[in-house]
Design a protein around this motif. Structure first.
Motif, PDB file in Angstrom:
ATOM      1  N   TYR A 168     -38.075 -12.547  30.023  1.00 29.06           N
ATOM      2  CA  TYR A 168     -38.244 -12.119  28.637  1.00 29.06           C
ATOM      3  C   TYR A 168     -37.007 -11.346  28.187  1.00 29.06           C
ATOM      4  CZ  TYR A 168     -39.934  -9.632  24.510  1.00 29.06           C
ATOM      5  OH  TYR A 168     -40.078  -9.137  23.231  1.00 29.06           O
ATOM      6  N   PRO A 222     -45.148 -13.064  25.566  1.00 29.78           N
ATOM      7  CA  PRO A 222     -45.997 -13.113  26.766  1.00 29.78           C
ATOM      8  C   PRO A 222     -47.465 -12.871  26.426  1.00 29.78           C
ATOM      9  CG  PRO A 222     -44.098 -11.662  27.097  1.00 29.78           C
ATOM     10  CD  PRO A 222     -44.179 -11.975  25.633  1.00 29.78           C
ATOM     11  N   LEU A 253     -48.561 -18.350  29.606  1.00 35.90           N
ATOM     12  CA  LEU A 253     -47.124 -18.124  29.391  1.00 35.90           C
ATOM     13  C   LEU A 253     -46.405 -19.409  28.984  1.00 35.90           C
ATOM     14  CD1 LEU A 253     -46.339 -15.749  32.401  1.00 35.90           C
ATOM     15  CD2 LEU A 253     -46.459 -15.110  29.998  1.00 35.90           C
TER      16      LEU A 253
END
Length: 452
Positions: A369, A296, A300
């Motif tokens: 993530y 990140p 993105l």
């Protein structure tokens, strides 16, 4: 009942700024109210209008475009005579509804805008699919606008809860908890939104029939059937893959990680085989894609990993009807359990899906993530959503974890903050409890997600 929609103000802005120099193309899933809002806008903001529904495949109207595009005086004369509408120069709009069904009309926008007599609004779904842009030049005279199901705020408007919304916004901005009674009221409203969703017809049926979930559910099942029929019309070889993913969305989201594991869908399959599948589902706006971002940082999308994807339903109300058959909803008292916060199975799936829906409606592209720990042979960090402020000079990321229960751990979020501490603006946990700030993490109830 006419629903108040935020897109109306965007159409007003387009009309004022473009002044006929650009057509506007509204993209959205089927049955989200594109035609309704366009016609309402045309009635209120112009002297007169013509709405051409290309889904009806009116051969006579289609022939006008094929025969008279080089003679616009005759084209407009024929259209006015056909629809019985007199159009006033610079005070009329022509709506091309479901324009993907007749791509030649979309190609004609270049010449119609240059002519300058009228304004033009196009609506459609599957706008970018190959067969819908084949053999046409995409006009640069288009401005694009995405339309989604009703967001939580629009749903609250439909139920007359404007004052409650003001309290929610005030408390979020001041970072203070809601009054306990108002928090309970807002949570009940949010759960109704989660169950009914934001498709206009189910919302209208719910509000006009003493909050009857069953009438809304019947309408949602009709919409799901319509989506399935649209999938069955796909001419390409990936039709079966689209159908497989569509049918398995509830099952995929009920898993712990919620991401698509392709070999579980079909033995030996891999992500690249499903590229067109996810493009179709995203372009139809039936689903909201969420890709993994492995680093990140600024932009993105630069670090997105498209082989790791979560596939959320575009509308959580539709997901409820998709996940449970009619008998399950009634016999297992699903509505009652969700409203009382006692549905243990699948509640996390619904919470995460509705937050994805709310973030998408706010214009965010979705990313998640995960970090795999080689020593432990498992993921030791899992963040449901990562947003960014899109600033080029003061770039910050905003991790979000979604918790459907009152008891939870913050281990993943704490580790993520340690790993990327210089990049983080604010960290959020979305939970069913009231607002609280703990360990520099802003914990907010789900109804405040509309403010993110």
């Amino acid at each position: 009942m006419v629903l108040k929609r935020k897109i109306y103000s965007k159409l007003l802005k387009w009309k004022k700024e473009a002044k006929g120099s650009k057509a506007i193309l509204i993209e959205g899933a089927r049955r989200i109210g594109k035609s309704t809002i366009c016609e309402e806008f045309a009635k209120n903001e112009y002297d007169n209008y013509i709405l051409i529904d290309f889904a009806k495949k009116d051969k006579e109207v289609e022939q006008y475009f094929e025969s008279y595009l080089n003679d616009l005086d005759t084209l407009f004369m024929m259209l006015q005579a056909h629809f019985g509408r007199k159009l006033k120069k610079r005070d009329a709009v022509i709506i091309f509804d479901e324009v993907q069904m007749f791509p030649q009309a979309r190609a004609a926008i270049k010449y119609l805008v240059a002519d300058g007599r009228y304004d033009y609004i196009e609506t459609g779904s599957l706008i970018s699919i190959k067969e819908n842009v084949k053999d046409i030049v995409i006009p640069s005279e288009e401005r694009h606008l995405n339309m989604y199901p009703l967001d939580f705020e629009e749903f609250a408007w439909a139920l007359g809860e404007e004052l409650l919304l003001d309290c929610i916004k005030n408390c979020f901005n001041r970072k203070i908890p809601m009054d306990r009674g108002l928090h309970n009221k807002a949570m009940l409203l949010f759960k109704q939104y989660m169950l009914v969703g934001g498709m206009p017809k189910p919302v209208i049926l719910f509000t006009e029939n003493q909050k009857d979930f069953s009438l809304a559910d019947k309408e949602k099942r009709d919409i799901l059937k319509l989506y399935r029929e649209d999938i069955m019309k796909i001419n390409s070889q990936y039709r079966s893959k689209v159908l497989a993913i569509f049918d398995q969305i509830p099952g995929l989201l009920s898993q712990h990680e919620k991401r698509v594991v392709f070999k579980k869908i079909q033995e030996g399959s891999y992500a690249e085989q499903y590229e067109e599948t996810f493009f179709w589902l995203a372009d139809s706006m039936i689903s909201n894609e969420c890709f993994m971002c492995n680093d990140p940082n600024v932009g993105l999308s630069i670090n997105e990993v498209r082989t790791y994807v979560k596939c959320y339903m575009g509308d959580t109300g539709l997901l409820v009807s998709h996940a449970f058959d009619e008998n399950e909803l009634l016999e297992d008292e699903v509505y009652k359990q969700i409203l009382s916060g006692k549905l243990s199975m699948n509640e996390g799936m619904l919470y995460e899906n509705v937050i994805a829906q709310m973030l998408t409606a706010n214009g965010h592209k979705l990313y998640f993530y995960t970090h795999y720990n080689d020593e432990k042979h498992r993921n030791d960090i899992e963040i449901d959503f990562v947003l960014s402020n899109n600033s080029k000079l003061k770039y910050k990321i905003y991790p979000i974890e979604v918790k459907s229960g009152a008891k939870y751990t913050t281990i993943s979020l704490v580790r993520f903050k340690e790993k990327f501490k210089n990049r983080i603006g604010e960290s959020y946990i979305i939970h069913p409890r009231n607002l609280i700030i703990k360990d520099d993490i802003v914990c907010i109830p789900p109804y405040m997600a509309m403010m993110l």
